[in-house]
Design a protein around this motif. Structure first.
Motif, short mmCIF file in Angstrom:
data_model
loop_
_atom_site.label_atom_id
_atom_site.label_comp_id
_atom_site.label_asym_id
_atom_site.label_seq_id
_atom_site.Cartn_x
_atom_site.Cartn_y
_atom_site.Cartn_z
N TYR A 9 -40.00 -9.72 -2.14
CA TYR A 9 -40.37 -8.51 -1.41
C TYR A 9 -41.73 -8.61 -0.72
N TYR A 35 -42.04 -2.19 0.69
CA TYR A 35 -40.81 -2.92 0.43
C TYR A 35 -40.80 -3.46 -0.99
N GLY A 36 -39.74 -3.16 -1.72
CA GLY A 36 -39.65 -3.58 -3.11
C GLY A 36 -40.19 -2.56 -4.08
N ASN A 263 -38.83 -14.81 4.23
CA ASN A 263 -38.65 -13.50 3.64
C ASN A 263 -38.61 -12.47 4.77
N VAL A 265 -37.48 -8.32 5.67
CA VAL A 265 -37.11 -7.02 5.13
C VAL A 265 -35.60 -6.84 5.29
#
Length: 341
Positions: A9, A35-36, A263, A265
């Motif tokens: 995340y 995020y996360g 990574n 989103v």
């Protein structure tokens, strides 16, 4: 607020457009910051009317953080047949009131609409079954009428995106969605022409039209259709599980992560049923936002009155979702015009 330390995340908020404007960068920074740990609530607008927000507020006492809009009725092959749209105006008002804006585009084919009722009418011309428009022919022949009409249509939508940019509105921009399913004309001839169309749209909107308010949300739903990390900011999945299936959709969340070696989103860019927040936490399937589709996923009409429908997501489950500490409703959003970047 939950504190998730999972490295999956941790996402660099740098946008693929190096000239992205300040409000787009602020929104992306906020999305990456939470995020996360938090999930934004969201709702898609209705095409002809917008009762969904009022109905959600009536049940939960809250509005969603993200409001979904559609450029469908700005498509030239629709406006030339009398279609009208005010989604741009509504989106500007939503942003000014403190909400987040996402747009998709049910792109009516530029030409070759079959226009045979009952299920191939011109107003369903975004479906493969309702048009003979050939995207491969268009992309293989830049001198062709078909290719020039693609450019015309993109330029028309660019004017609406420019209105949003001029009003300071950053847009979670999700074109060419669900391509790998094949049910939309832009996905009807395989991955290659669709990927070329995505890249063409990105180049034209970013470099020619200088639209710097866009956060590019790719929603092709299959690794073979991915245009590349340099063209995508966020990956979205559209999921419609069985009624009252509140599972986290963990397998789809994990699958979306495999489309890229970076990574990115991951968002639940469309949903029917709302996933359960506790199951999302348990499974570590922490979508960035959800966007419930409109109409019967939200309400029913009885005796001329529109009321919340529990057919897909039961009333108590909706209340749980909007009240849960994991989720963010509109009243909880920061002032994104002043967000620190």
């Amino acid at each position: 607020m939950y504190n998730q330390s999972d490295s999956r995340y941790t996402v660099d908020p740098k946008l693929v457009n190096p000239r992205a404007d300040a409000n787009a960068r602020r929104l992306m920074k906020y999305l990456c910051d939470i995020y996360g740990s938090r999930i934004l609530t969201g709702q898609q607008i209705g095409v002809e009317s917008t009762p969904e927000l009022d109905i959600l507020y009536g049940v939960t006492g809250k509005y969603p953080a993200v409001y979904g809009f559609d450029f469908m009725n700005y498509s030239p092959s629709r406006t030339e047949r009398g279609a009208e749209c005010r989604d741009t105006d509504t989106a500007i008002d939503w942003w000014k009131s403190g909400g987040i804006v996402t747009f998709c585009w049910h792109w009516n084919a530029p030409k070759d609409l079959i226009d045979l009722p009952p299920d191939k009418n011109w107003d369903t011309g975004f479906y493969t079954k309702a048009t003979t428009f050939d995207i491969t022919q268009a992309m293989d022949h830049p001198e062709s009428e078909e290719f020039q009409l693609l450019l015309r249509d993109m330029d028309v939508i660019a004017l609406q995106l420019k209105r949003l940019q001029d009003a300071g509105v950053p847009v979670l921009w999700r074109p060419l969605h669900e391509a790998s399913g094949g049910w939309f004309w832009w996905g009807a001839h395989g991955a290659d022409p669709c990927i070329r169309l995505w890249k063409l749209m990105y180049d034209r909107m970013t470099n020619m039209h200088k639209l710097n308010n866009l956060i590019w949300v790719w929603n092709g739903q299959h690794a073979d259709w991915y245009p590349g990390d340099e063209y995508v900011d966020i990956i979205g999945e559209d999921l419609y599980p069985s009624v009252r299936d509140y599972s986290s959709q963990q397998e789809h969340f994990q699958k979306a992560r495999t489309y890229t070696k970076q990574n990115k989103v991951i968002a639940l860019s469309e949903n029917g049923v709302l996933p359960d927040p506790d199951l999302m936490l348990k499974d570590q399937a922490l979508w960035a936002w959800n966007c419930t589709w409109y109409g019967t996923f939200v309400y029913v009409t009885e005796d001329g009155r529109r009321e919340y429908s529990s057919a897909y997501t039961e009333r108590e489950q909706l209340i749980k979702y909007y009240d849960h500490p994991l989720t963010v409703t509109k009243d909880e959003l920061p002032n994104l015009i002043e967000y620190d970047i």
